[in-house]
Motif scaffolding. Structure first.
Motif, short mmCIF file in Angstrom:
data_model
loop_
_atom_site.label_atom_id
_atom_site.label_comp_id
_atom_site.label_asym_id
_atom_site.label_seq_id
_atom_site.Cartn_x
_atom_site.Cartn_y
_atom_site.Cartn_z
N TRP A 109 -5.44 1.42 -10.64
CA TRP A 109 -5.78 2.67 -11.31
C TRP A 109 -7.30 2.89 -11.28
O TRP A 109 -7.76 4.01 -11.03
CB TRP A 109 -5.30 2.65 -12.76
N GLU B 7 -1.81 7.27 -10.30
CA GLU B 7 -2.92 7.15 -9.35
C GLU B 7 -3.55 8.52 -9.08
O GLU B 7 -4.78 8.64 -8.99
CB GLU B 7 -2.43 6.51 -8.06
N GLU B 8 -2.73 9.55 -8.99
CA GLU B 8 -3.26 10.91 -8.77
C GLU B 8 -4.07 11.37 -9.98
O GLU B 8 -5.10 12.04 -9.83
CB GLU B 8 -2.12 11.88 -8.49
N LYS C 101 -7.40 9.58 -9.93
CA LYS C 101 -8.23 10.18 -8.88
C LYS C 101 -8.83 11.50 -9.37
O LYS C 101 -10.01 11.80 -9.14
CB LYS C 101 -7.39 10.42 -7.62
N LYS C 102 -8.01 12.28 -10.10
CA LYS C 102 -8.50 13.53 -10.67
C LYS C 102 -9.60 13.26 -11.69
O LYS C 102 -10.60 13.99 -11.76
CB LYS C 102 -7.33 14.29 -11.32
N GLY D 50 -11.72 10.95 -11.57
CA GLY D 50 -12.94 10.71 -10.82
C GLY D 50 -13.65 12.00 -10.47
O GLY D 50 -14.89 12.09 -10.57
N SER D 51 -12.89 13.03 -10.09
CA SER D 51 -13.52 14.32 -9.77
C SER D 51 -14.02 15.01 -11.04
O SER D 51 -15.03 15.71 -11.01
CB SER D 51 -12.52 15.24 -9.04
N GLU E 87 -9.51 1.80 -9.08
CA GLU E 87 -9.99 2.14 -7.74
C GLU E 87 -9.60 3.57 -7.35
O GLU E 87 -10.30 4.22 -6.57
CB GLU E 87 -9.50 1.11 -6.73
N SER E 88 -8.50 4.08 -7.93
CA SER E 88 -8.16 5.50 -7.73
C SER E 88 -9.22 6.37 -8.42
O SER E 88 -9.65 7.39 -7.87
CB SER E 88 -6.78 5.80 -8.32
N PHE E 89 -9.64 5.96 -9.60
CA PHE E 89 -10.67 6.70 -10.35
C PHE E 89 -12.03 6.62 -9.64
O PHE E 89 -12.72 7.64 -9.48
CB PHE E 89 -10.78 6.12 -11.77
N GLN F 278 -3.82 17.68 -14.24
CA GLN F 278 -4.31 18.22 -12.97
C GLN F 278 -4.81 19.65 -13.10
O GLN F 278 -5.37 20.22 -12.16
CB GLN F 278 -3.17 18.19 -11.93
N GLY G 105 -12.75 5.66 -6.53
CA GLY G 105 -12.80 5.87 -5.09
C GLY G 105 -13.05 4.59 -4.33
O GLY G 105 -13.56 4.62 -3.20
#
Length: 502
Positions: free
Chosen positions: A388, A342-343, A346-347, A349-350, A390-392, A306, A394
């Motif tokens: 996982w 999952e977090e 998601k990170k 992805g950003s 779909e977290s990436f 993160q 979005g």
């Protein structure tokens, strides 16, 4: 050629002006001979004059003595014609002068020949027993040389030969001497010990004193040395007897304790990437031990992921990939750290929008390790990976991947297409691609300016889509036509002639 001819040419090597010409004559002659007599090959390999020519001396006018390369080539021809039977009592005498030579290129030449022969014996099913320890002692001396180019060859040879002789007093004494040298030599000894210890519990016991010395380095103030030792120790955990040894010595507890007490010694922060790599590589072969046993290590890893710190992200991403590379690793991460996973995705992805191109490529390659499967996944793993992903992404689409495919960087394009191919092994991955505007059209396009590897990956993905039930019959026919045309098909330009054109 008569032996007297060879003797006369060896004698000519004593004269600097005659040296290059004599070497060239012998080199040409031996190249034409299918097989010289063993006695003559032994004579050449024992000739001090020939080894003198192989010294890497510098010529004042040319910058390099040209006779060195010719001498090395001649010695290489001699080695090619010498039966390298390791059970031959004469072999250490014939190779000893070269193995102790100051030119590392010559030592590498000899060691490479010995290693080829040993691998041939291994492939044949049995390594011949050594008559004595003379050859082993010569090769152990290579680990003390300042140049490093031949040390890996020596370690590979010794990991095969030393199994026969590990308990011998003269071998043990030579190994002890290695531990009294500088850190480069000590690390070579540690690498050799790990290679031997992997083979059996008995071998581990014979080199345990070296492994214990390696572990003592973890209390050293030299961060680079500690990192090197951790890297060398990783393969030891691949075997259960090696893992048991590391547990008895509390290796994992000692190393993870450094992370827990980081505030007591801020310099240890420099070690965290190496510690993460250590635990990640071991988790790839022993996931239960690391993921379930060291939760604070995982917490530290997720914090790194993160951080947006580009100096630590590459190692952190590789470590997560190692943790999640096996089916058991995936399940354990889901059960114990699902929210953090999952977090992290998601990170990721950003990160596809903000990192440098090389780091985006590293990120995609690490995800590819997670999603690449050799066998069909279970329903549980399929569901975990879908969550996982779909977290990436979005959601159930592949926009983030397609944006990276449409970059002007071929390496990044290839990494993105590689990940797209991996997720298309799952039905939900094909659905995500189908849901992405322009994705199918891009794959069907025949752009001429694309790299050939990009075209091939597109074709492989289209093969998967053609076999999927997610598309209409009309679409499936288009996909099959694309696949049948092959990856490098070039569409012909259609020119329609009109009345009045000439």
């Amino acid at each position: 050629m008569e032996e007297s001819w060879w003797v006369a040419n060896l004698k000519a090597l004593e004269s600097q002006p005659q040296r290059l010409e004599a070497l060239t004559r012998m080199n040409t002659a031996i190249g034409k001979e299918a097989a010289l007599p063993r006695q003559l090959i032994g004579r050449l390999l024992s000739a001090a004059e020939l080894y003198d020519c192989a010294n890497p001396a510098v010529d004042a006018s040319t910058g390099k003595d040209p006779s060195v390369d010719v001498a090395l080539e001649l010695l290489g021809h001699c080695l090619d014609q010498l039966p390298l039977d390791t059970s031959d009592e004469q072999l250490p005498r014939l190779l000893g002068r070269g193995l102790g030579h100051p030119n590392p290129a010559l030592r590498s030449l000899i060691l490479a020949s010995v290693l080829r022969e040993l691998r041939r014996q291994l492939n044949a099913g049995q390594v011949r027993p050594l008559p004595n320890n003379e050859l082993i002692l010569h090769i152990l001396d290579e680990l003390r040389q300042p140049q490093t180019e031949a040390s890996s060859l020596a370690i590979n040879i010794l990991s095969i030969l030393l199994v026969q002789r590990l308990g011998d007093a003269d071998v043990q004494a030579k190994l002890v001497q290695l531990l009294q040298q500088d850190e480069i030599v000590r690390c070579r000894a540690y690498e050799l010990a790990v290679a031997l210890a992997k083979s059996s519990a008995a071998s581990l016991s014979a080199v345990e004193f070296i492994l214990d010395a390696a572990l003592s380095e973890l209390d050293n103030d030299d961060v680079l040395l500690q990192a090197s030792v951790m890297e060398l120790l990783v393969p030891l955990a691949e075997q259960n007897h090696g893992l048991s040894y590391m547990e008895r010595r509390r290796v994992f507890d000692v190393i993870s304790g450094r992370v827990q007490r980081i505030e007591e010694n801020p310099l240890d922060a420099l070690l965290i990437p190496s510690i993460m790599k250590f635990f990640g590589k071991i988790a790839a072969v022993q996931p239960q031990k690391i993921i379930a046993g060291y939760p604070h290590m995982l917490a530290c890893l997720f914090q790194q992921l993160q951080s947006e710190d580009e100096t630590i992200l590459p190692t952190a991403m590789d470590t997560l990939a190692n943790l999640a590379s096996t089916p058991q690793g995936k399940v354990l991460l889901h059960l114990n750290f699902n929210t953090a996973m999952e977090e992290s995705f998601k990170k990721y992805g950003s990160y596809t929008k903000k990192l440098s191109a090389p780091l985006k490529e590293r990120l995609l390659n690490s995800l590819d390790v997670v999603y690449a499967v050799e066998t069909p996944p279970t329903k549980e793993i399929n569901s975990i990976l879908k969550t996982w992903y779909e977290s990436f992404a979005g959601g159930a689409q592949a926009n983030a991947i397609m944006e990276l495919i449409n970059t002007p960087f071929p390496d990044l394009q290839l990494a993105a297409l590689g990940l797209l191919k991996s997720i298309c092994k799952y039905n939900w991955g094909i659905v995500a691609l189908k849901n992405t505007g322009g994705a199918v059209e891009f794959l069907l396009s025949r752009q001429k300016d694309l790299h050939k590897d990009v075209k091939y990956l597109k074709w492989e993905i289209m093969e998967m889509l053609a076999a999927s039930a997610e598309f209409s019959p009309t679409e499936t026919v288009r996909f099959a036509a694309y696949v049948n045309e092959g990856p490098y098909h070039i569409q012909a330009d259609v020119n329609i002639a009109t009345e009045g054109q000439s």
